[in-house]
Design an enzyme around this catalytic site. Structure first.
Site, short mmCIF file in Angstrom:
data_model
loop_
_atom_site.label_atom_id
_atom_site.label_comp_id
_atom_site.label_asym_id
_atom_site.label_seq_id
_atom_site.Cartn_x
_atom_site.Cartn_y
_atom_site.Cartn_z
N CYS A 151 -17.89 48.78 18.50
CA CYS A 151 -16.77 48.53 18.87
C CYS A 151 -16.03 47.39 18.48
O CYS A 151 -16.40 46.25 19.18
CB CYS A 151 -16.55 48.77 20.44
SG CYS A 151 -14.91 48.81 21.16
N LEU A 152 -15.53 47.17 17.58
CA LEU A 152 -14.73 46.06 16.90
C LEU A 152 -13.33 46.19 16.25
O LEU A 152 -13.35 47.16 15.52
CB LEU A 152 -15.78 45.23 15.84
CG LEU A 152 -15.53 44.07 15.21
CD1 LEU A 152 -15.60 42.66 16.40
CD2 LEU A 152 -16.46 43.70 14.05
#
Length: 160
Positions: free
Chosen positions: A94-95
């Site tokens: 999750c970026l």
């Protein structure tokens, strides 16, 4: 047969990577059982950054590209269960730069993605939790979190 936009771009990125990859990183397209190169799936390893809790670890990651690349970002995954506040239990990273609704830009390269993920390891984003145990430990029990990360690093030694 002409290459798709995605495959053309990935062929070029592979050339650039070979010429100028960051020290300690590995990234190469998967070789299929028939010996062909699958440009849409890359097997990577990200070294833990020096002078961080992650130092000494060599973290496996897959990058899966769609035919819509570079209009759409690749899916980047660590092994399932990888411990980090911004890694889903499935291993998916999750970026913001990997989110087409947030920070993704078609100009972002494989190299920038991998360096960004290396940076994320040591600087989790508490505003975007993806894994509750790691998030709670990072935000509420930092000493325990640091011990856990050193344990994680020891499970992913570099190849000899």
């Amino acid at each position: 047969m002409s290459l798709s936009v995605a495959r053309s771009r990935l062929t070029e990125e592979r050339k650039q990577w070979r010429k100028n990859k960051p020290f300690g990183f590995h990234a190469r397209p998967e070789t299929t059982s028939t010996g062909e190169t699958n440009l849409l799936k890359w097997n990577c390893h990200i070294p833990g950054k020096e002078n961080t809790l992650w130092e000494g670890g060599f973290y496996p990651l897959t990058m899966e590209f769609s035919e819509e690349y570079p209009a759409r970002p690749p899916k980047c995954k660590f092994p399932a269960g990888f411990f980090h506040p911004n890694i889903y239990p499935s291993g998916t990273v999750c970026l913001s730069i990997l989110n087409e609704d947030e920070g993704w830009r078609p100009s972002i390269t494989v190299k920038q993605i991998l360096v960004g993920i290396q940076e994320l390891l040591d600087t989790p984003n508490p505003h975007s939790p993806a894994q509750s145990d790691a998030y709670l430990m990072f935000t509420q029990r930092l000493t325990e979190y640091k011990r856990k990360i050193k344990d994680v690093a020891s499970k992913y030694p570099p190849p000899h």
